[in-house]
Design a protein around this motif. Structure first.
Motif, PDB file in Angstrom:
ATOM      1  N   PHE A 130     -31.834 -72.440  30.041  1.00  0.00           N
ATOM      2  CA  PHE A 130     -33.063 -71.858  29.516  1.00  0.00           C
ATOM      3  C   PHE A 130     -33.844 -72.895  28.726  1.00  0.00           C
ATOM      4  N   CYS A 131     -35.116 -72.581  28.460  1.00  0.00           N
ATOM      5  CA  CYS A 131     -36.055 -73.550  27.891  1.00  0.00           C
ATOM      6  C   CYS A 131     -36.740 -72.989  26.647  1.00  0.00           C
ATOM      7  N   PRO A 132     -37.180 -73.888  25.769  1.00  0.00           N
ATOM      8  CA  PRO A 132     -38.062 -73.456  24.679  1.00  0.00           C
ATOM      9  C   PRO A 132     -39.424 -73.045  25.251  1.00  0.00           C
ATOM     10  N   ARG A 133     -40.123 -72.207  24.527  1.00  0.00           N
ATOM     11  CA  ARG A 133     -41.476 -71.829  24.944  1.00  0.00           C
ATOM     12  C   ARG A 133     -42.338 -73.080  25.062  1.00  0.00           C
ATOM     13  N   TYR A 134     -43.173 -73.089  26.078  1.00  0.00           N
ATOM     14  CA  TYR A 134     -44.096 -74.187  26.368  1.00  0.00           C
ATOM     15  C   TYR A 134     -43.367 -75.511  26.605  1.00  0.00           C
ATOM     16  N   ARG A 135     -42.076 -75.433  26.945  1.00  0.00           N
ATOM     17  CA  ARG A 135     -41.248 -76.612  27.222  1.00  0.00           C
ATOM     18  C   ARG A 135     -41.334 -77.643  26.090  1.00  0.00           C
ATOM     19  N   ARG A 136     -41.393 -77.143  24.857  1.00  0.00           N
ATOM     20  CA  ARG A 136     -41.387 -78.043  23.693  1.00  0.00           C
ATOM     21  C   ARG A 136     -40.148 -78.927  23.733  1.00  0.00           C
ATOM     22  N   LYS A 137     -40.279 -80.143  23.288  1.00  0.00           N
ATOM     23  CA  LYS A 137     -39.183 -81.122  23.295  1.00  0.00           C
ATOM     24  C   LYS A 137     -38.341 -80.974  22.021  1.00  0.00           C
ATOM     25  N   LEU A 138     -37.822 -79.782  21.779  1.00  0.00           N
ATOM     26  CA  LEU A 138     -37.097 -79.485  20.552  1.00  0.00           C
ATOM     27  C   LEU A 138     -35.809 -80.285  20.413  1.00  0.00           C
ATOM     28  N   PHE A 139     -35.168 -80.589  21.521  1.00  0.00           N
ATOM     29  CA  PHE A 139     -33.867 -81.231  21.454  1.00  0.00           C
ATOM     30  C   PHE A 139     -33.956 -82.747  21.275  1.00  0.00           C
ATOM     31  N   ASP A 140     -35.163 -83.269  21.104  1.00  0.00           N
ATOM     32  CA  ASP A 140     -35.306 -84.675  20.721  1.00  0.00           C
ATOM     33  C   ASP A 140     -34.815 -84.888  19.297  1.00  0.00           C
ATOM     34  N   ASP A 141     -34.803 -83.836  18.510  1.00  0.00           N
ATOM     35  CA  ASP A 141     -34.342 -83.871  17.114  1.00  0.00           C
ATOM     36  C   ASP A 141     -32.828 -83.631  17.093  1.00  0.00           C
ATOM     37  N   ASP A 142     -32.067 -84.664  16.722  1.00  0.00           N
ATOM     38  CA  ASP A 142     -30.598 -84.563  16.735  1.00  0.00           C
ATOM     39  C   ASP A 142     -30.079 -83.479  15.803  1.00  0.00           C
ATOM     40  N   LEU A 143     -30.699 -83.312  14.638  1.00  0.00           N
ATOM     41  CA  LEU A 143     -30.276 -82.270  13.698  1.00  0.00           C
ATOM     42  C   LEU A 143     -30.498 -80.884  14.296  1.00  0.00           C
ATOM     43  N   PHE A 144     -31.648 -80.692  14.937  1.00  0.00           N
ATOM     44  CA  PHE A 144     -31.947 -79.414  15.591  1.00  0.00           C
ATOM     45  C   PHE A 144     -30.907 -79.128  16.673  1.00  0.00           C
ATOM     46  N   GLU A 145     -30.624 -80.125  17.507  1.00  0.00           N
ATOM     47  CA  GLU A 145     -29.659 -79.940  18.596  1.00  0.00           C
ATOM     48  C   GLU A 145     -28.277 -79.596  18.048  1.00  0.00           C
ATOM     49  N   ARG A 146     -27.848 -80.309  17.039  1.00  0.00           N
ATOM     50  CA  ARG A 146     -26.525 -80.055  16.443  1.00  0.00           C
ATOM     51  C   ARG A 146     -26.451 -78.641  15.868  1.00  0.00           C
ATOM     52  N   ARG A 147     -27.507 -78.221  15.164  1.00  0.00           N
ATOM     53  CA  ARG A 147     -27.528 -76.877  14.569  1.00  0.00           C
ATOM     54  C   ARG A 147     -27.579 -75.804  15.654  1.00  0.00           C
ATOM     55  N   PHE A 148     -28.353 -76.031  16.713  1.00  0.00           N
ATOM     56  CA  PHE A 148     -28.413 -75.099  17.824  1.00  0.00           C
ATOM     57  C   PHE A 148     -27.014 -74.894  18.420  1.00  0.00           C
ATOM     58  N   LYS A 149     -26.292 -75.974  18.646  1.00  0.00           N
ATOM     59  CA  LYS A 149     -24.950 -75.888  19.223  1.00  0.00           C
ATOM     60  C   LYS A 149     -23.999 -75.133  18.300  1.00  0.00           C
ATOM     61  N   GLU A 150     -24.113 -75.340  17.000  1.00  0.00           N
ATOM     62  CA  GLU A 150     -23.270 -74.607  16.046  1.00  0.00           C
ATOM     63  C   GLU A 150     -23.549 -73.107  16.112  1.00  0.00           C
ATOM     64  N   ILE A 151     -24.820 -72.755  16.165  1.00  0.00           N
ATOM     65  CA  ILE A 151     -25.200 -71.341  16.215  1.00  0.00           C
ATOM     66  C   ILE A 151     -24.695 -70.699  17.501  1.00  0.00           C
ATOM     67  N   VAL A 152     -24.873 -71.367  18.632  1.00  0.00           N
ATOM     68  CA  VAL A 152     -24.395 -70.825  19.910  1.00  0.00           C
ATOM     69  C   VAL A 152     -22.881 -70.642  19.859  1.00  0.00           C
ATOM     70  N   HIS A 153     -22.183 -71.610  19.301  1.00  0.00           N
ATOM     71  CA  HIS A 153     -20.727 -71.495  19.171  1.00  0.00           C
ATOM     72  C   HIS A 153     -20.363 -70.260  18.349  1.00  0.00           C
ATOM     73  N   ASP A 154     -21.046 -70.044  17.224  1.00  0.00           N
ATOM     74  CA  ASP A 154     -20.776 -68.885  16.367  1.00  0.00           C
ATOM     75  C   ASP A 154     -21.057 -67.571  17.088  1.00  0.00           C
ATOM     76  N   VAL A 155     -22.171 -67.495  17.807  1.00  0.00           N
ATOM     77  CA  VAL A 155     -22.522 -66.273  18.542  1.00  0.00           C
ATOM     78  C   VAL A 155     -21.458 -65.982  19.600  1.00  0.00           C
TER      79      VAL A 155
END
Length: 132
Positions: A20-45
């Motif tokens: 799946f993608c962010p809205r408007y295909r934003r390049k959100l995962f260029d930010d390492d902190l964002f990517e790391r936090r996203f992975k932590e949240i998915v793991h918790d869910v």
């Protein structure tokens, strides 16, 4: 590796590959902190839903998840929980995203691991990070 999931009445082996993608295909995962936090949240869910997160990888504007879930939760419900919770938490934690009403598109891709082995899909997801 034992891939079978057992409950009192069911033995199952359901593996899903989600993209799946962010809205408007934003390049959100260029930010390492964002990517790391996203992975932590998915793991918790996933942990809260008794879903095994087999692999997760992010590219600049999309993410791949490889999950093993019981048949009692549908792929649509899995995505609704992952997207809903991660969107809410990430918009709270990253102030530059608070103006967005939604972080993810409503759509997603899902396939089951039927015609290819689980190891092949897992390797594919993990290799996405190294592709140019």
């Amino acid at each position: 590796m034992n891939n079978y999931r057992r409950t009192n009445t069911t033995v199952s082996m359901l593996h899903y590959h989600f993209v799946f993608c962010p809205r408007y295909r934003r390049k959100l995962f260029d930010d390492d902190l964002f990517e790391r936090r996203f992975k932590e949240i998915v793991h918790d869910v996933c942990e809260g839903l008794d879903i095994h997160l087999l692999a997760i990888e992010c590219d600049r504007d999309h993410t791949h998840l490889f999950l093993s879930a019981l048949p009692s939760i549908s792929p649509s419900d899995i995505m609704a929980r992952i997207k809903g919770i991660s969107s809410k938490r990430l918009r709270e934690e990253f102030p530059h995203l608070t103006h967005l009403t939604s972080l993810w598109t409503r759509s997603f891709f899902v396939s089951t691991a039927g015609n290819v082995s689980s190891e092949t899909i897992k390797r594919y997801v993990e290799e996405q990070k190294t592709r140019g």
